[in-house]
Scaffold this motif. Sequence first.
Motif, PDB file in Angstrom:
ATOM      1  N   ASN A   1       0.798  -1.230   0.000  1.00 14.93           N
ATOM      2  CA  ASN A   1       0.000   0.000   0.000  1.00 14.93           C
ATOM      3  C   ASN A   1       0.832   1.283   0.000  1.00 14.93           C
ATOM      4  O   ASN A   1       0.285   2.370  -0.037  1.00 14.93           O
ATOM      5  N   GLY A   2       2.172   1.159   0.048  1.00 11.67           N
ATOM      6  CA  GLY A   2       3.035   2.331  -0.071  1.00 11.67           C
ATOM      7  C   GLY A   2       3.141   3.187   1.172  1.00 11.67           C
ATOM      8  O   GLY A   2       3.744   4.262   1.135  1.00 11.67           O
ATOM      9  N   LYS A   3       2.568   2.764   2.305  1.00 10.71           N
ATOM     10  CA  LYS A   3       2.632   3.559   3.530  1.00 10.71           C
ATOM     11  C   LYS A   3       4.011   3.460   4.170  1.00 10.71           C
ATOM     12  O   LYS A   3       4.643   2.410   4.155  1.00 10.71           O
ATOM     13  N   LYS A   4       4.448   4.555   4.764  1.00 13.37           N
ATOM     14  CA  LYS A   4       5.758   4.608   5.424  1.00 13.37           C
ATOM     15  C   LYS A   4       5.594   4.148   6.873  1.00 13.37           C
ATOM     16  O   LYS A   4       4.720   4.632   7.586  1.00 13.37           O
ATOM     17  N   LEU A   5       6.443   3.200   7.288  1.00 10.95           N
ATOM     18  CA  LEU A   5       6.397   2.687   8.660  1.00 10.95           C
ATOM     19  C   LEU A   5       7.797   2.772   9.262  1.00 10.95           C
ATOM     20  O   LEU A   5       8.794   2.674   8.548  1.00 10.95           O
ATOM     21  N   GLU A   6       7.857   2.928  10.586  1.00 12.94           N
ATOM     22  CA  GLU A   6       9.146   2.990  11.275  1.00 12.94           C
ATOM     23  C   GLU A   6       9.148   2.031  12.449  1.00 12.94           C
ATOM     24  O   GLU A   6       8.114   1.736  13.032  1.00 12.94           O
ATOM     25  N   ASP A   7      10.354   1.566  12.801  1.00 10.79           N
ATOM     26  CA  ASP A   7      10.506   0.668  13.941  1.00 10.79           C
ATOM     27  C   ASP A   7      11.907   0.825  14.509  1.00 10.79           C
ATOM     28  O   ASP A   7      12.856   1.073  13.766  1.00 10.79           O
ATOM     29  N   ILE A   8      12.036   0.684  15.823  1.00  7.81           N
ATOM     30  CA  ILE A   8      13.341   0.704  16.482  1.00  7.81           C
ATOM     31  C   ILE A   8      13.494  -0.619  17.218  1.00  7.81           C
ATOM     32  O   ILE A   8      12.635  -0.987  18.019  1.00  7.81           O
ATOM     33  N   VAL A   9      14.565  -1.347  16.911  1.00  9.76           N
ATOM     34  CA  VAL A   9      14.788  -2.692  17.445  1.00  9.76           C
ATOM     35  C   VAL A   9      16.232  -2.801  17.935  1.00  9.76           C
ATOM     36  O   VAL A   9      17.134  -2.314  17.246  1.00  9.76           O
ATOM     37  N   PRO A  10      16.477  -3.433  19.103  1.00 12.10           N
ATOM     38  CA  PRO A  10      17.870  -3.688  19.499  1.00 12.10           C
ATOM     39  C   PRO A  10      18.571  -4.524  18.425  1.00 12.10           C
ATOM     40  O   PRO A  10      18.001  -5.475  17.903  1.00 12.10           O
ATOM     41  N   SER A  11      19.809  -4.146  18.065  1.00  9.06           N
ATOM     42  CA  SER A  11      20.484  -4.772  16.914  1.00  9.06           C
ATOM     43  C   SER A  11      20.767  -6.254  17.116  1.00  9.06           C
ATOM     44  O   SER A  11      20.949  -6.987  16.161  1.00  9.06           O
ATOM     45  N   SER A  12      20.783  -6.712  18.378  1.00 10.72           N
ATOM     46  CA  SER A  12      21.058  -8.134  18.622  1.00 10.72           C
ATOM     47  C   SER A  12      19.785  -8.983  18.572  1.00 10.72           C
ATOM     48  O   SER A  12      19.856 -10.208  18.560  1.00 10.72           O
ATOM     49  N   HIS A  13      18.612  -8.345  18.543  1.00  9.31           N
ATOM     50  CA  HIS A  13      17.347  -9.083  18.525  1.00  9.31           C
ATOM     51  C   HIS A  13      16.980  -9.502  17.110  1.00  9.31           C
ATOM     52  O   HIS A  13      17.423  -8.901  16.141  1.00  9.31           O
ATOM     53  N   ASN A  14      16.121 -10.512  17.010  1.00  6.23           N
ATOM     54  CA  ASN A  14      15.657 -10.979  15.706  1.00  6.23           C
ATOM     55  C   ASN A  14      14.422 -10.211  15.264  1.00  6.23           C
ATOM     56  O   ASN A  14      13.556  -9.885  16.073  1.00  6.23           O
ATOM     57  N   CYS A  15      14.358  -9.946  13.965  1.00  7.06           N
ATOM     58  CA  CYS A  15      13.181  -9.335  13.332  1.00  7.06           C
ATOM     59  C   CYS A  15      12.589 -10.358  12.372  1.00  7.06           C
ATOM     60  O   CYS A  15      13.307 -11.221  11.876  1.00  7.06           O
ATOM     61  N   ASP A  16      11.305 -10.225  12.096  1.00  4.62           N
ATOM     62  CA  ASP A  16      10.684 -11.062  11.070  1.00  4.62           C
ATOM     63  C   ASP A  16      10.974 -10.453   9.702  1.00  4.62           C
ATOM     64  O   ASP A  16      10.834  -9.252   9.499  1.00  4.62           O
ATOM     65  N   VAL A  17      11.368 -11.309   8.766  1.00  2.00           N
ATOM     66  CA  VAL A  17      11.605 -10.901   7.383  1.00  2.00           C
ATOM     67  C   VAL A  17      10.647 -11.717   6.515  1.00  2.00           C
ATOM     68  O   VAL A  17      10.610 -12.944   6.623  1.00  2.00           O
ATOM     69  N   PRO A  18       9.848 -11.050   5.663  1.00  2.00           N
ATOM     70  CA  PRO A  18       8.874 -11.792   4.855  1.00  2.00           C
ATOM     71  C   PRO A  18       9.541 -12.523   3.692  1.00  2.00           C
ATOM     72  O   PRO A  18      10.555 -12.074   3.165  1.00  2.00           O
ATOM     73  N   HIS A  19       8.974 -13.664   3.312  1.00  2.00           N
ATOM     74  CA  HIS A  19       9.379 -14.337   2.080  1.00  2.00           C
ATOM     75  C   HIS A  19       8.674 -13.591   0.950  1.00  2.00           C
ATOM     76  O   HIS A  19       7.452 -13.641   0.848  1.00  2.00           O
ATOM     77  N   VAL A  20       9.438 -12.881   0.127  1.00  2.00           N
ATOM     78  CA  VAL A  20       8.858 -12.096  -0.966  1.00  2.00           C
ATOM     79  C   VAL A  20       9.178 -12.793  -2.276  1.00  2.00           C
ATOM     80  O   VAL A  20      10.337 -13.070  -2.572  1.00  2.00           O
ATOM     81  N   ASN A  21       8.149 -13.106  -3.049  1.00  2.00           N
ATOM     82  CA  ASN A  21       8.327 -13.756  -4.345  1.00  2.00           C
ATOM     83  C   ASN A  21       7.788 -12.864  -5.445  1.00  2.00           C
ATOM     84  O   ASN A  21       6.780 -12.182  -5.262  1.00  2.00           O
ATOM     85  N   ARG A  22       8.462 -12.925  -6.583  1.00  2.00           N
ATOM     86  CA  ARG A  22       8.006 -12.174  -7.755  1.00  2.00           C
ATOM     87  C   ARG A  22       7.808 -13.179  -8.879  1.00  2.00           C
ATOM     88  O   ARG A  22       8.725 -13.923  -9.216  1.00  2.00           O
TER      89      ARG A  22
END
Length: 159
Positions: free
Chosen positions: A67-88
């Motif tokens: 949808n093109g919306k801008k989002l922000e997040d602050i995460v400790p660098s040692s913690h894990n983030c979710d990364v989506p599986h993106v397919n084209r």
Amino acid sequence: MSDEEHHFEAKGDAGASKTYPQQAGTIRKSGYIVIKGRPCKVVEVSTSKTGKHGHAKCHFVAIDIFNGKKLEDIVPSSHNCDVPHVNRTDYQLIDISEDGFVSLLTDSGQTKDDLKLPTDEALLKQMQDCFAEGKDLIVSVMSAMGEEQICGLKDLGNK
């Protein structure tokens, strides 16, 4: 042992996850990240120094890929983030219906009729104009976390 037979219900999903974990400090610009449950493309990453009480933090600025919306997040660098599986995936455009859906041809020869026209005005106009001129079109469909959207267009010339 028992003589009972065990019956398992078959679920439609094979259990493949829509995301995978990745350490926040390793996610770079133009990578992908999940922020507030939405798949996003990272446009800016800044890392703060370790403070008096703990972790270095990563500040992500990202744009939702659907949808093109801008989002922000602050995460400790040692913690894990979710990364989506993106397919084209590329499909050949067969038809554009009046109700805003497109009919696409898959590599296996099946038709895919569950995708709406793109929300991007410029892409939508280009797609409709080229289709009206009778050109063969290949559309690129981006999919992530159970959502799909047309994100690109290639012109193969006239039929």
